[in-house]
Design a protein around this motif. Structure first.
Motif, PDB file in Angstrom:
ATOM      1  N   ILE A 306       0.860  -1.190   0.000  1.00 26.44           N
ATOM      2  CA  ILE A 306       0.000   0.000   0.000  1.00 26.44           C
ATOM      3  C   ILE A 306       0.894   1.237   0.000  1.00 26.44           C
ATOM      4  O   ILE A 306       1.887   1.296   0.724  1.00 26.44           O
ATOM      5  N   ARG A 307       0.529   2.216  -0.812  1.00 27.67           N
ATOM      6  CA  ARG A 307       1.234   3.500  -0.813  1.00 27.67           C
ATOM      7  C   ARG A 307       0.251   4.599  -0.433  1.00 27.67           C
ATOM      8  O   ARG A 307      -0.894   4.614  -0.901  1.00 27.67           O
ATOM      9  N   GLU A 392       2.641  -1.784  -8.683  1.00 26.16           N
ATOM     10  CA  GLU A 392       1.180  -1.671  -8.765  1.00 26.16           C
ATOM     11  C   GLU A 392       0.648  -0.627  -7.787  1.00 26.16           C
ATOM     12  O   GLU A 392      -0.223   0.176  -8.131  1.00 26.16           O
ATOM     13  N   ALA A 393       1.165  -0.659  -6.558  1.00 26.29           N
ATOM     14  CA  ALA A 393       0.708   0.307  -5.551  1.00 26.29           C
ATOM     15  C   ALA A 393       1.089   1.729  -5.954  1.00 26.29           C
ATOM     16  O   ALA A 393       0.322   2.680  -5.723  1.00 26.29           O
ATOM     17  N   ARG A 394       2.273   1.868  -6.569  1.00 27.49           N
ATOM     18  CA  ARG A 394       2.710   3.191  -7.027  1.00 27.49           C
ATOM     19  C   ARG A 394       1.803   3.720  -8.122  1.00 27.49           C
ATOM     20  O   ARG A 394       1.383   4.885  -8.107  1.00 27.49           O
ATOM     21  N   TYR A 395       1.453   2.854  -9.059  1.00 27.94           N
ATOM     22  CA  TYR A 395       0.526   3.243 -10.122  1.00 27.94           C
ATOM     23  C   TYR A 395      -0.844   3.602  -9.547  1.00 27.94           C
ATOM     24  O   TYR A 395      -1.469   4.597  -9.934  1.00 27.94           O
ATOM     25  N   PRO A 409      -7.668   0.850  -5.680  1.00 23.79           N
ATOM     26  CA  PRO A 409      -7.049  -0.478  -5.807  1.00 23.79           C
ATOM     27  C   PRO A 409      -6.439  -0.623  -7.199  1.00 23.79           C
ATOM     28  O   PRO A 409      -6.990  -0.099  -8.180  1.00 23.79           O
ATOM     29  N   TYR A 410      -5.366  -1.345  -7.288  1.00 19.79           N
ATOM     30  CA  TYR A 410      -4.676  -1.506  -8.569  1.00 19.79           C
ATOM     31  C   TYR A 410      -5.607  -2.101  -9.627  1.00 19.79           C
ATOM     32  O   TYR A 410      -5.552  -1.721 -10.806  1.00 19.79           O
ATOM     33  N   ALA A 520       7.577  13.938  -8.127  1.00 16.60           N
ATOM     34  CA  ALA A 520       8.478  12.804  -8.399  1.00 16.60           C
ATOM     35  C   ALA A 520       7.769  11.484  -8.222  1.00 16.60           C
ATOM     36  O   ALA A 520       8.393  10.461  -7.972  1.00 16.60           O
ATOM     37  N   ILE A 521       6.453  11.482  -8.326  1.00 16.60           N
ATOM     38  CA  ILE A 521       5.696  10.256  -8.068  1.00 16.60           C
ATOM     39  C   ILE A 521       6.056   9.161  -9.063  1.00 16.60           C
ATOM     40  O   ILE A 521       6.160   7.991  -8.714  1.00 16.60           O
ATOM     41  N   ILE A 522       6.266   9.541 -10.330  1.00 16.15           N
ATOM     42  CA  ILE A 522       6.512   8.529 -11.362  1.00 16.15           C
ATOM     43  C   ILE A 522       7.858   7.849 -11.162  1.00 16.15           C
ATOM     44  O   ILE A 522       8.028   6.679 -11.438  1.00 16.15           O
ATOM     45  N   ARG A 523       8.843   8.581 -10.618  1.00 20.68           N
ATOM     46  CA  ARG A 523      10.180   7.994 -10.491  1.00 20.68           C
ATOM     47  C   ARG A 523      10.214   6.901  -9.450  1.00 20.68           C
ATOM     48  O   ARG A 523       9.586   7.014  -8.417  1.00 20.68           O
TER      49      ARG A 523
END
Length: 523
Positions: A306-307, A392-395, A409-410, A520-523
């Motif tokens: 979980i993020r 997945e959690a990052r996405y 949820p992913y 910087a979420i994508i990195r």
């Protein structure tokens, strides 16, 4: 420790002074003795002072008017008038006023000196204060020893309850019960904290009644509070009681600080291990299982990631740690610059994750008015796939922030996954939206309009005019006009599903690109 007016009147050395009014205030505490010949400004007098005066200047009705009332407002312990000099006897109006305001009014006969009264009272006050200081020092020593011997806050609550003959409850910064001296925890937790108007962060003691006190536990930061409840059948809380509670509050703060230091070390160990799990390829499972056991974590069974991220710089970690305590299985936590990462064991599948997220968001809403976003991965029982669960959690978190959906949820991110994968692979997304959205973006920038936002909202509400207008807070005619502008400027009709899908995909790609530039979420 001070003495009460009633106790002072019982002292044999000043037995000749006489109470003439204000019997209802005999319980008042004498903190000091003050002699004032000419009373010009009563606001200089302090609460608890025992005022001695000759009554000079009070020989006229004008000067006597409201005299006792003004003194009562200063919360004096008592007023003693030395008669025979400027006032032969205490006026009846003074006596009546003293009875009305419950301010003890005392007559000192002419043959007595001021010094006789002040010497006796001050001697008792000073002696009592020395005795109290010795008792407080001994109590502080006992309380400190409990913490030094790692007896914990439960032992502090028990000792405090014994000293005060009261029930004692210790709450943390979230006002969740930590320890208590009695068994009726649930009643206190649900009754007191939900019903009483206690601030989220207490800055000073809060006296709820003569028998109930809330005392803050704080050293720079607020760690919680002590709640002391005495039975109504017992005497109310005294000055000595409050001083004992103050000592206990300091000792509790030390224990909270000590626990925080331990938690920080533990959190760092968890974080390092979590980084190893989520950011590297796992080849040696036996090593991972062994390291996890050292942290009290069982890697067998289902695992999810979980993020969590907030809009501002609020303390997300404390909220999550509080919520995780109620989770049926341990969780590993890692605090990163732009998000908090959790690895959990969902004993009841996706329902466990939903329950945990709800607890986190509920705790968050009690503390902060801002939004909290959560992204959760799918569930897996293969630890070699943890880096994939982390992705997945990052996405999912990214999509939650893009769409404004608090928990994503992913499994529900849909086509966003393909776009995010393209972005991660270094593929430019601009080709997916520049040509289609350029007319709207240019028009909005030039005229400060909201055509792109209108189109996005229209698609999100499945082309429902009523719901879209309500969401945008505009009239349906205004919405209709905007949609006509969108069609005119893009040369596309909004009646075809293919066109709407192209617009939806373009807006998603545009939002991802914009977010990547801002964070910087994508990195």
């Amino acid at each position: 420790m001070s003495i009460t007016v009633n106790e002072a009147l019982q002292l044999p050395d000043i037995a000749q002074i006489k109470l003439v009014g204000g019997q209802g205030g005999l319980h008042r505490t004498i903190k000091w003795v003050t002699i004032v010949e000419i009373i010009e400004d009563v606001t200089r007098l302090q609460e608890g002072e025992f005022l001695i005066t000759t009554g000079f200047g009070l020989d006229t009705k004008k000067n006597r008017r409201h005299f006792i009332e003004r003194l009562a407002r200063q919360k004096l312990s008592a007023v003693a008038i030395h008669t025979g000099f400027y006032m032969e006897r205490i006026p009846e109006e003074f006596i009546n006023a003293a009875n009305t305001f419950h301010l003890p009014l005392i007559e000192i006969p002419k043959h007595m000196n001021f010094s006789e009264v002040t010497k006796v009272l001050l001697t008792h006050i000073v002696n009592n204060q020395l005795k109290m200081a010795e008792e407080i020092q001994a109590i502080h020593h006992k309380l400190t020893n409990l913490i030094l011997r790692n007896k914990g806050l439960g032992a502090v609550a028990a000792l405090l309850a014994e000293l005060l003959e009261a029930d004692v409850f210790i709450f943390d910064a979230f006002h969740t019960l930590v320890e208590s001296s009695c068994a009726n925890d649930e009643a206190i937790e649900s009754g007191f904290l939900l019903e009483q108007d206690v601030p989220a962060s207490l800055e000073k003691p809060l006296l709820l009644s003569a028998h109930r006190l809330v005392y803050p536990i704080a050293v720079e930061n607020y760690y919680g509070c002590l709640y002391v409840v005495k039975s109504s059948n017992l005497p109310p809380l005294t000055e000595m009681d409050v001083m004992i509670i103050e000592q206990a509050g300091t000792v509790c703060a030390i224990d909270f600080l000590k626990q925080r230091a331990v938690d920080e070390v533990w959190l760092r160990l968890q974080g390092d291990f979590l980084d190893e799990l989520l950011e590297t390829d796992i080849r040696d499972k036996a090593y991972i299982y062994k390291q996890a056991r050292k942290l009290g974590y069982d890697m067998n069974g289902q695992i999810a990631v979980i993020r969590i991220a907030a809009e501002g710089d609020e303390d997300v970690l404390s909220v999550v740690q509080q919520a995780v305590k109620k989770f049926p299985s341990p969780a590993l936590v890692r605090e990163k610059m732009n998000a908090l990462v959790l690895m959990v064991k969902p004993v009841n599948g996706s329902q466990s994750i939903s329950d945990l997220v709800k607890e986190i968001t509920d705790q968050w809403q009690l503390r902060y008015p801002t939004a909290l976003y959560v992204g959760s991965s799918s569930i897996s029982d293969d630890i070699t796939q943890l880096s994939e669960r982390s992705r997945e959690a990052r996405y999912a978190l990214h999509v939650a922030r893009l769409t404004g959906i608090r928990h994503m949820p992913y499994e529900k991110i849909g086509v966003y996954e393909a776009l995010l994968q393209m972005k991660d692979a270094g593929v430019s997304l601009s080709s997916l939206y520049e040509k289609l959205l350029a007319p709207l973006l240019h028009y909005d920038a030039k005229h400060h309009s909201r055509l792109l936002e209108t189109l996005e909202c229209y698609i999100r509400h499945n082309m429902n005019m009523k719901n879209t207008a309500a969401s945008l807070f505009v009239h349906r005619h205004t919405l209709k006009y905007r949609l006509e502008q969108i069609q005119a400027k893009t040369g596309k009709t909004l009646e075809h599903a293919d066109t709407l899908f192209q617009f939806h995909l373009a807006i998603m790609a545009y939002r991802i690109d914009q977010t990547a530039k801002q964070s910087a979420i994508i990195r």
